[in-house]
Design a protein around this motif. Structure first.
Motif: not given
Lengths: 399, 488
Positions: A377, A379-380, A383-384, A387-388, A390, B186, B278, B407
């Motif tokens: 969780p 790392l998720f 990562g999220l 990503l958000l 970017v 992107l 994701f 998850l």
């Protein structure tokens, strides 16, 4: 008096220091600070904590300089910064350093937390180190966003409008909170700015330095490092290794002995003195970040758009980069109760879980691969967030 | 010679209908996409496995990396031939006007793409031909694998520039900067990066599922043909240490294969599910950019005839999560691992979330059809609209639930695995069929996505700029025109 001045200078200095030391215990304090045994392994990874402290002090320093010029006024705030930018010799640079210092600080504190999370340094007895550190992270974010509202240019004004409206989505107490911050419920004005300024320079720094004090005290109490990296087991058998590690940790909880005392030296197995080995690494990393801030502060500086104009219809407000994930969530959940669910519940629950992590992860495991229930969780979410950020940056670039 | 050429009649179009051309594109492009995306995702999995095998001296990972590389080499041979056929005959032959225009606009991305194609050939075949020999130089081999993965990722990036530019050309701004930073480039790159790894994971899992079933059958046969020796110390030493009748080697090989393919299947499924988790956020952000910068395409996707394919896609997404969850559940059950109830609880939430996502927002083919029939009222008011199936907020909530469920399911499984409760070789036959189904579902997902993205632009090939009949042409150079194109 004549005899005193007839002594050589070095003797006079030593005498003065002895006098001072007798009354303050400064030598003992310095020895305690410098000659602590720290684990040899992982020294570079552990430099981010001291770098965070150095960057916070840099923010304090540059912030004091800005305070000498800035007026927290709806009418004059922007003009004072314009003066700083255009007419003060180093004003633009110092303001740039304050902005880039905040950016680098958020990144470094985030990396510091990620390192602590991966190495499970929040486990017993360092639970409160983590809690104070996590609260410090949110205080720094609070300082960053309140700081972004002060310049009274278009960006600051619309940030003030948007951010002071967020409490509105909290049921029952939301409107009250908004009114308390803004001074009224419908629009922002001088009262909103004054309160935001007070929060930025008094309330949050007071809380932050209180928590820094607590964090440092706990750090010294429990030793510098608390990672699984430092506790390799002798036995290859998992059960015996777990037992052995547990025993070693239980017997030799920090503060680590600065001298060899029986077998307690074995935790961690290889140590070095904090001074000069670790302090050297800390200094190198801190200087690297300070150099980045100096260079970016000078070359890029801090933007100051047009003076705030509440009547404008053309200005498109954009958030600071560290709030891009939040902004992206807002864009993707365009309805009142979705905003509540996405922003208040998800982020509120996420923040609470983050602060209370040591009490949620009660296992004795320290290796990341043996803690998938928190690693995955964590790392998720990381990562999220990346990503958000970017994707949010891409959206704003193409607006 | 010159006189002969001068006498040649003007170039004639290829004798095919518009529908024929479209079908050729659909068939070849989708097949090409399936292979190319597997190569990109597969190279990442090889790099990870090779890295782990070096760091932990894990032979399973080395065997897996070698296996995927071999599959990639075979697929690349076919895929490269297909790509040449695709460019030469389909794009140049049937869609020449469009393809020349596109090549001239996105000239540099195509140049980089072709260069990386050459890099890929060199690296992939060198690795394929020397995989065993390079075993003595593990770090060199690892470096080459990393280079291959990087080259393939950049290849994907440059083709994404072209594909995204076709959907959101930003008013026909053909500058290099706009091509690379067009609004959907992107999001598409991130979407495909995660998707390709998930797809490769799903394929690895599906193939491993089939191989596991075969290995299991072989193991049973070995057991029948070579029954265990008598359980006396002497007999055991005769079979175990002297290997007199060869049964030990046969047993070991069969059992080893069973355990290996069980592990590979799970490894692939973990990648497939963890990266797909994701995708709701990434895909949603991608759709948001389409809404902001290519509204007609977005409208067709969400409200027009493609909305039904989109509905299928969101259902398939739920299907992927359900299949993953049921696989993890059954896999844990086979090893009697703790935490199986969590998987059941997740399933109880996942199924209604998927059903909610699958419910159409209208009982008509498209929203404009419903409006035209003056039936745009909720069904309980006698209309054809179904507010339960709306994207915002209901499908968004369903997507969030799916993501969180996936998850929890994955975490629960990995927790059992890290506690040593999952034993490799225990998997049931049904669980392997779940892996095969997972691979098929991910493939269907990829196909529906391809169909949606390509068809959402209709009647344009480059959104808002170049129609499918080639009636509107971008000027690739100031004041110039594309040769052979009709005047605007």
């Amino acid at each position: 008096v004549l005899r005193l001045f007839s002594r050589p200078m070095s003797r006079r200095m030593r005498g003065a220091y002895r006098w001072f030391d007798e009354r303050t215990g400064s030598t003992e304090l310095i020895h305690k600070g410098l000659y602590e045994a720290v684990p040899e392994k992982g020294g570079w990874a552990y430099t981010l904590g001291s770098a965070t402290l150095v960057l916070i002090l840099l923010q304090l320093f540059t912030g004091i300089f800005l305070l000498l010029v800035y007026t927290p006024s709806f009418a004059d705030g922007w003009s004072t910064l314009r003066f700083l930018q255009d007419s003060d010799r180093f004003g633009s640079w110092v303001r740039g350093m304050h902005l880039w210092g905040a950016y680098v600080l958020i990144l470094v504190i985030g990396l510091h937390m990620l390192r602590t999370f991966l190495s499970a340094s929040y486990k017993r007895p360092r639970e409160l180190n983590w809690v104070t550190g996590a609260i410090l992270f949110f205080l720094v974010l609070g300082l960053a966003i309140t700081g972004a509202m002060l310049p009274m240019d278009q960006a600051a004004y619309w940030t003030l409008v948007v951010v002071t409206n967020i409490p509105h989505y909290i049921p029952v107490i939301g409107d009250g909170l908004r009114q308390l911050w803004r001074g009224n419920s419908d629009f922002v004005g001088q009262v909103s700015l004054t309160r935001t300024f007070a929060i930025h320079i008094w309330v949050l720094p007071f809380l932050m330095f209180s928590f820094i004090g607590a964090h440092l005290y706990l750090l010294r109490r429990h030793g510098e490092f608390g990672s699984w990296v430092n506790y390799p087991a002798e036995s290859a058998d998992p059960e015996r290794a777990e037992h052995e590690l547990g025993e070693r940790i239980r017997k030799a909880e920090p503060p680590y002995p600065a001298r060899r005392i029986e077998r307690q030296w074995s935790v961690p197995r290889h140590t070095v003195e904090f001074f000069p080995t670790q302090l050297f690494k800390d200094t190198v990393i801190s200087l690297l970040f300070i150099t980045i801030i100096f260079v970016f502060g000078f070359l890029v500086g801090a933007p100051l758009s047009d003076q705030a104009n509440p009547a404008t219809l053309t200005y498109v407000p954009t958030p600071e980069w560290f709030f891009l994930p939040l902004d992206q969530v807002l864009v993707l959940t365009p309805q009142t109760y979705l905003i509540f669910a996405g922003v208040v519940v998800l982020i509120g629950v996420g923040a609470t879980c983050m602060i209370l992590l040591p009490f949620l992860d009660r296992s004795r495991e320290r290796s990341p691969l043996r803690r998938p229930e928190v690693l995955l969780p964590g790392l998720f979410l990381t990562g999220l967030l990346i990503l958000l950020t970017v994707l949010g940056a891409n959206r704003l670039y193409n607006l | 010679m010159g006189a002969h050429l001068a006498a040649t009649p003007p170039l004639q179009p290829v004798p095919t209908s518009l529908l024929g051309g479209q079908l050729a594109v659909a068939f070849v492009a989708l097949l090409h996409v399936l292979i190319a995306t597997f190569l990109t995702g597969g190279s990442f999995l090889i790099a990870v496995s090779e890295g782990i095998s070096i760091a932990r001296n894990d032979e399973r990972h080395e065997r897996l990396a070698g296996g995927i590389l071999k599959a990639m080499a075979y697929l690349f041979s076919f895929g490269a031939a297909l790509a040449i056929f695709w460019v030469l005959f389909v794009l140049l032959g049937m869609w020449g006007t469009f393809f020349i225009a596109l090549t001239r606009i996105t000239f540099w991305p195509f140049v980089f793409e072709a260069s990386l194609f050459l890099t890929e050939i060199v690296l992939l075949y060198t690795l394929y031909a020397n995989w065993e020999r390079l075993r003595a130089y593990r770090r060199v081999r690892f470096g080459m694998v990393i280079l291959l993965a990087v080259a393939l990722w950049w290849q994907q990036f440059f083709i994404d520039v072209v594909a995204s530019f076709m959907l959101t050309p930003n008013g026909g701004d053909t500058s290099q900067l706009n091509q690379y930073l067009n609004p959907t480039d992107l999001p598409l790159t991130i979407h495909r990066t995660a998707g390709n790894i998930a797809w490769a994971g799903a394929i690895v899992a599906a193939v491993a599922g089939v191989r596991y079933l075969r290995a299991r059958r072989r193991e049973m046969r070995v057991r029948v043909e070579n029954p265990p020796a008598e359980r006396s110390v002497g007999a055991m030493s005769a079979t175990w240490f002297t290997d007199a009748d060869g049964s030990r080697a046969a047993h070991a090989a069969a059992t080893g294969n069973v355990a290996f393919f069980d592990w590979v299947g799970t490894w692939g499924a973990v990648w497939a599910i963890s990266l797909t988790m994701f995708q709701p956020w990434i895909g949603y952000s991608y759709a948001k950019e389409i809404q902001l910068h290519a509204y007609p395409a977005w409208y067709r996707m969400m409200f027009g005839d493609l909305s039904n394919v989109f509905l299928l896609q969101i259902t398939l997404l739920g299907g992927i999560f359900i299949l993953g969850n049921v696989f993890f559940w059954r896999r844990m059950r086979a090893s009697k691992a703790r935490g199986r109830r969590t998987q059941v609880a997740v399933l109880v939430l996942l199924v209604p979330a998927t059903l909610l996502a699958a419910v159409p927002a209208r009982f008509g083919w498209t929203y404009p059809d419903v409006v035209a029939a003056h039936q745009d009222r909720p069904w309980w008011d006698g209309g054809l609209l179904n507010p339960i199936g709306t994207m915002i907020p209901n499908k968004v909530v369903a997507l969030l639930v799916m993501m969180i469920c996936a998850l929890v399911s994955l975490t629960s499984f990995l927790r059992a695995h890290s506690a040593g409760e999952v034993r490799w070789g225990d998997a049931t036959r049904r669980s392997q069929w779940l892996l095969v189904s997972l691979g098929v579902t991910v493939m269907l997902m990829m196909l529906t996505m391809g169909i949606i993205r390509e068809h959402s632009r209709q009647p344009y090939l480059i959104e808002g700029e170049l129609t499918i009949q080639g009636q509107h042409i971008l000027n690739p150079t100031p004041g110039g025109t594309v040769p052979g194109s009709p005047s605007p």
